[in-house]
Write a protein that holds these residues in place. Structure first.
Motif, PDB file in Angstrom:
ATOM      1  N   GLY A 153      39.295   9.762  31.087  1.00 42.24           N
ATOM      2  CA  GLY A 153      39.542   9.169  32.147  1.00 42.24           C
ATOM      3  C   GLY A 153      38.370   8.570  33.118  1.00 42.24           C
ATOM      4  O   GLY A 153      37.116   8.755  32.429  1.00 42.24           O
ATOM      5  N   THR A 154      38.505   7.904  33.884  1.00 47.40           N
ATOM      6  CA  THR A 154      37.224   7.195  34.653  1.00 47.40           C
ATOM      7  C   THR A 154      36.409   8.198  35.100  1.00 47.40           C
ATOM      8  O   THR A 154      35.175   7.805  35.121  1.00 47.40           O
ATOM      9  CB  THR A 154      38.013   6.200  35.667  1.00 47.40           C
ATOM     10  OG1 THR A 154      38.573   6.882  36.611  1.00 47.40           O
ATOM     11  CG2 THR A 154      38.447   5.043  35.292  1.00 47.40           C
ATOM     12  N   GLY A 155      36.860   9.251  35.724  1.00 44.57           N
ATOM     13  CA  GLY A 155      35.928  10.219  36.145  1.00 44.57           C
ATOM     14  C   GLY A 155      35.037  10.729  35.069  1.00 44.57           C
ATOM     15  O   GLY A 155      33.635  10.800  35.362  1.00 44.57           O
ATOM     16  N   LEU A 156      35.638  11.162  34.090  1.00 39.36           N
ATOM     17  CA  LEU A 156      34.897  11.865  32.932  1.00 39.36           C
ATOM     18  C   LEU A 156      33.954  10.837  32.469  1.00 39.36           C
ATOM     19  O   LEU A 156      32.792  11.182  32.178  1.00 39.36           O
ATOM     20  CB  LEU A 156      35.750  12.340  31.982  1.00 39.36           C
ATOM     21  CG  LEU A 156      34.982  13.632  31.182  1.00 39.36           C
ATOM     22  CD1 LEU A 156      34.270  14.614  31.885  1.00 39.36           C
ATOM     23  CD2 LEU A 156      36.038  14.188  30.231  1.00 39.36           C
ATOM     24  N   LEU A 157      34.444   9.456  32.363  1.00 39.02           N
ATOM     25  CA  LEU A 157      33.446   8.512  31.825  1.00 39.02           C
ATOM     26  C   LEU A 157      32.253   8.202  32.493  1.00 39.02           C
ATOM     27  O   LEU A 157      31.253   8.278  32.182  1.00 39.02           O
ATOM     28  CB  LEU A 157      34.340   7.085  31.465  1.00 39.02           C
ATOM     29  CG  LEU A 157      33.452   5.979  31.164  1.00 39.02           C
ATOM     30  CD1 LEU A 157      32.791   6.271  29.707  1.00 39.02           C
ATOM     31  CD2 LEU A 157      34.332   4.737  31.056  1.00 39.02           C
ATOM     32  N   ALA A 158      32.528   8.201  33.875  1.00 41.16           N
ATOM     33  CA  ALA A 158      31.417   7.985  34.708  1.00 41.16           C
ATOM     34  C   ALA A 158      30.266   9.165  34.593  1.00 41.16           C
ATOM     35  O   ALA A 158      29.320   9.214  34.734  1.00 41.16           O
ATOM     36  CB  ALA A 158      32.135   7.707  36.387  1.00 41.16           C
ATOM     37  N   ALA A 159      31.066  10.378  34.874  1.00 40.75           N
ATOM     38  CA  ALA A 159      30.007  11.483  34.700  1.00 40.75           C
ATOM     39  C   ALA A 159      29.370  11.413  33.296  1.00 40.75           C
ATOM     40  O   ALA A 159      28.198  11.903  33.408  1.00 40.75           O
ATOM     41  CB  ALA A 159      31.004  12.833  34.772  1.00 40.75           C
ATOM     42  N   ARG A 160      29.832  11.255  32.528  1.00 49.42           N
ATOM     43  CA  ARG A 160      29.139  11.084  31.003  1.00 49.42           C
ATOM     44  C   ARG A 160      28.136  10.156  30.758  1.00 49.42           C
ATOM     45  O   ARG A 160      26.871  10.357  30.232  1.00 49.42           O
ATOM     46  CB  ARG A 160      29.985  11.074  29.769  1.00 49.42           C
ATOM     47  CG  ARG A 160      31.050  12.195  29.512  1.00 49.42           C
ATOM     48  CD  ARG A 160      30.258  13.104  28.876  1.00 49.42           C
ATOM     49  NE  ARG A 160      31.401  14.364  28.580  1.00 49.42           N
ATOM     50  CZ  ARG A 160      31.591  15.286  29.337  1.00 49.42           C
ATOM     51  NH1 ARG A 160      31.026  15.223  30.306  1.00 49.42           N
ATOM     52  NH2 ARG A 160      32.241  16.210  28.751  1.00 49.42           N
ATOM     53  N   LEU A 161      28.360   8.806  31.484  1.00 47.98           N
ATOM     54  CA  LEU A 161      27.499   7.924  31.552  1.00 47.98           C
ATOM     55  C   LEU A 161      26.188   8.194  32.424  1.00 47.98           C
ATOM     56  O   LEU A 161      24.999   8.133  32.118  1.00 47.98           O
ATOM     57  CB  LEU A 161      28.015   6.570  32.201  1.00 47.98           C
ATOM     58  CG  LEU A 161      29.111   5.923  31.197  1.00 47.98           C
ATOM     59  CD1 LEU A 161      29.823   4.826  31.765  1.00 47.98           C
ATOM     60  CD2 LEU A 161      28.297   5.199  29.935  1.00 47.98           C
ATOM     61  N   LYS A 162      26.570   8.885  33.553  1.00 45.29           N
ATOM     62  CA  LYS A 162      25.207   9.366  34.402  1.00 45.29           C
ATOM     63  C   LYS A 162      24.797  10.175  33.803  1.00 45.29           C
ATOM     64  O   LYS A 162      23.295  10.446  33.808  1.00 45.29           O
ATOM     65  CB  LYS A 162      26.195   9.991  35.684  1.00 45.29           C
ATOM     66  CG  LYS A 162      25.423   9.352  37.053  1.00 45.29           C
ATOM     67  CD  LYS A 162      25.978  10.037  38.265  1.00 45.29           C
ATOM     68  CE  LYS A 162      27.005   8.986  38.993  1.00 45.29           C
ATOM     69  NZ  LYS A 162      26.369   7.689  39.412  1.00 45.29           N
ATOM     70  N   HIS A 163      25.212  10.943  32.934  1.00 41.32           N
ATOM     71  CA  HIS A 163      24.620  12.092  32.302  1.00 41.32           C
ATOM     72  C   HIS A 163      23.544  11.387  31.361  1.00 41.32           C
ATOM     73  O   HIS A 163      22.441  11.741  31.173  1.00 41.32           O
ATOM     74  CB  HIS A 163      25.555  13.171  31.473  1.00 41.32           C
ATOM     75  CG  HIS A 163      24.969  14.059  30.466  1.00 41.32           C
ATOM     76  ND1 HIS A 163      24.073  15.011  31.084  1.00 41.32           N
ATOM     77  CD2 HIS A 163      24.720  14.235  29.217  1.00 41.32           C
ATOM     78  CE1 HIS A 163      23.594  15.811  29.905  1.00 41.32           C
ATOM     79  NE2 HIS A 163      23.982  15.127  28.692  1.00 41.32           N
ATOM     80  N   LEU A 164      24.007  10.633  30.473  1.00 39.28           N
ATOM     81  CA  LEU A 164      23.208   9.858  29.402  1.00 39.28           C
ATOM     82  C   LEU A 164      22.241   9.036  30.300  1.00 39.28           C
ATOM     83  O   LEU A 164      20.933   9.084  29.761  1.00 39.28           O
ATOM     84  CB  LEU A 164      24.249   8.889  28.541  1.00 39.28           C
ATOM     85  CG  LEU A 164      25.105   9.659  27.843  1.00 39.28           C
ATOM     86  CD1 LEU A 164      25.855   8.399  27.091  1.00 39.28           C
ATOM     87  CD2 LEU A 164      24.193  10.170  26.792  1.00 39.28           C
ATOM     88  N   GLU A 165      22.432   8.793  31.309  1.00 42.04           N
ATOM     89  CA  GLU A 165      21.278   7.750  32.116  1.00 42.04           C
ATOM     90  C   GLU A 165      20.338   8.966  32.463  1.00 42.04           C
ATOM     91  O   GLU A 165      19.181   8.673  32.352  1.00 42.04           O
ATOM     92  CB  GLU A 165      21.819   7.372  33.269  1.00 42.04           C
ATOM     93  CG  GLU A 165      22.520   5.905  33.164  1.00 42.04           C
ATOM     94  CD  GLU A 165      22.749   5.114  34.432  1.00 42.04           C
ATOM     95  OE1 GLU A 165      24.154   5.333  34.781  1.00 42.04           O
ATOM     96  OE2 GLU A 165      21.994   4.633  35.234  1.00 42.04           O
ATOM     97  N   ARG A 166      20.667   9.975  33.119  1.00 43.37           N
ATOM     98  CA  ARG A 166      19.654  11.017  33.642  1.00 43.37           C
ATOM     99  C   ARG A 166      18.814  11.463  32.532  1.00 43.37           C
ATOM    100  O   ARG A 166      17.607  11.781  32.748  1.00 43.37           O
ATOM    101  CB  ARG A 166      20.515  12.188  34.420  1.00 43.37           C
ATOM    102  CG  ARG A 166      19.567  13.130  35.033  1.00 43.37           C
ATOM    103  CD  ARG A 166      20.546  13.608  36.321  1.00 43.37           C
ATOM    104  NE  ARG A 166      22.050  13.911  35.932  1.00 43.37           N
ATOM    105  CZ  ARG A 166      22.551  14.873  34.980  1.00 43.37           C
ATOM    106  NH1 ARG A 166      21.681  15.905  34.715  1.00 43.37           N
ATOM    107  NH2 ARG A 166      23.815  14.800  34.624  1.00 43.37           N
ATOM    108  N   GLU A 167      19.605  11.664  31.414  1.00 44.17           N
ATOM    109  CA  GLU A 167      18.605  12.367  30.330  1.00 44.17           C
ATOM    110  C   GLU A 167      17.981  11.165  29.322  1.00 44.17           C
ATOM    111  O   GLU A 167      17.464  11.538  28.365  1.00 44.17           O
ATOM    112  CB  GLU A 167      19.527  13.017  29.279  1.00 44.17           C
ATOM    113  CG  GLU A 167      20.250  13.981  29.846  1.00 44.17           C
ATOM    114  CD  GLU A 167      19.315  15.251  30.120  1.00 44.17           C
ATOM    115  OE1 GLU A 167      17.897  15.147  30.034  1.00 44.17           O
ATOM    116  OE2 GLU A 167      19.686  16.125  31.227  1.00 44.17           O
TER     117      GLU A 167
END
Lengths: 227, 227
Positions: free
Chosen positions: A49-63
């Motif tokens: 879903g869009t929510g989890l996708l956004a969360a995963r992308l943010k995680h990858l960015e943050r890391e």
DNA sequence: CGGCATCCATTTTGATACTG
DNA sequence: CAGTATCAAAATGGATGCCG
């Protein structure tokens, strides 16, 4: 929001802390073939879903594994690309893919989605460096409605989504015909010979295609028949 | 009990369907260095309860990646071992480990557990085949209270838990001293030179040790400083 | 289109207690 | 020691709805 960790001072565990969550490595897989837009990522990953996708992308960015970029004009639209650290997950993803090609593929199941773009990493996974010694050629592939290319240069390969700048040869095949191929363990070279795929361009480059990619012979796993 | 799947006809996704769940690849990591008992597995994986461990092992068995074995006398106790398919996950796990060594290690955090046995895969991950051309030697390592060994044979390495049959050389070091090493990016060879580790056995074999293992220079990921 | 927020039904997990 | 059984907490998925 405590992020979950294995809490092990171990390289494998530390890596899985970063990319071991559900969807994350598939997201990396998508980005390994070039920058992608939010919508395209979601379209490739049914069930995310869009929510989890956004969360995963943010995680990858943050890391520091991915970053948000602006595609150059005339696109001018946001997209996500891997950083150097992210790109270097390539070998790990390819190793998983190679294992899967050998031990887990078999027939396509009805419920399974398929996107021609996934073939791009397949090319990398099946690439035979020895067969490419001294070779320099750019191939463009058109499977169904997707286009990608592989740039071979003396034992190295660079395979990305999108058209090639100056392809030496172009291979075209329908998505359905391609799926038939993979079920058979056949390669592009076979498809050209049998006329299933259309090939144009430099004859020499096309001849070279034959040995460049080799699918591992599929094995079946000795699963216990006890259900 | 529908098992969750990505439902993608893609080698990477199919592989992750099988081993992408939490703990599974760490379980494989443990088994890659030799058969292990239920209790030992749990001891290595803090946070993994007996229930989930049992479920994961059953899953690996059902999918033909591991099997339950009886250790030979005098042990006569059940244990779990990888099948051929399971063993072949080695390259994938090593690729993840290599990435982690380069991009994710740094200092050990207080909360993190550490087991010397994890070094075994580290040896495989850092092994330099070219440096081992023509070499044939068996090394035994004793880190803290764990023992393992590496059998080098002309560009190949086999590293497993447990003592060696006929070690050419033995390297001994305390767990704490070893952890100091890794923080420094030093190798066994360095430790021997500095006297931190004790080495006995064939002088020639010990000299060869120098180039056999190379840690990747650690990089830091460009994480966005925004918390 | 891109992306975040919210609500809710299901799964997965983590931790512990319990049994042969 | 090897595992089952149980239950609370967390993660997921799916559907919307919203805003630039």
């Amino acid at each position: 929001m405590e992020q979950r960790t294995y809490n092990q001072y171990c390289a494998t565990a530390r890596t899985l802390d970063l990319v071991g969550e559900r969807w994350t490595l598939l997201l990396v897989r998508e980005l390994l073939t070039g920058p992608k837009r939010f919508g395209d990522l979601q379209a490739s990953l049914r069930g995310l879903g869009t929510g989890l996708l956004a969360a995963r992308l943010k995680h990858l960015e943050r890391e520091g594994l991915a970053r948000k970029i602006m595609l150059p004009p005339p696109a001018r639209t946001p997209a996500y690309a891997l950083t150097e650290a992210g790109e270097e997950l390539g070998p790990a993803v390819l190793a998983l893919a190679r294992w899967g090609l050998k031990w887990a593929m078999g027939e396509r199941r009805e419920t399974e989605t398929f996107h021609p773009g996934w073939t791009v990493l397949g090319l990398r996974a099946c690439f035979q460096p020895e067969a490419a010694a001294g070779l320099r050629a750019v191939y463009e592939f058109q499977i169904g409605d997707e286009v990608f290319h592989a740039r071979i240069d003396d034992g190295t390969i660079e395979a990305l989504h999108g058209p090639a700048q100056h392809p030496d040869a172009t291979i075209t095949i329908s998505e359905d015909a391609f799926l038939d191929l993979t079920g058979q363990g056949s390669t592009f070279a076979d498809a050209i010979e049998s006329g299933t795929a259309t090939a144009t361009g430099d004859r020499e480059a096309l001849r070279s295609l034959k040995g460049l990619f080799r699918l591992p012979p599929p094995h079946s796993r000795p699963s216990t028949g006890n259900p």
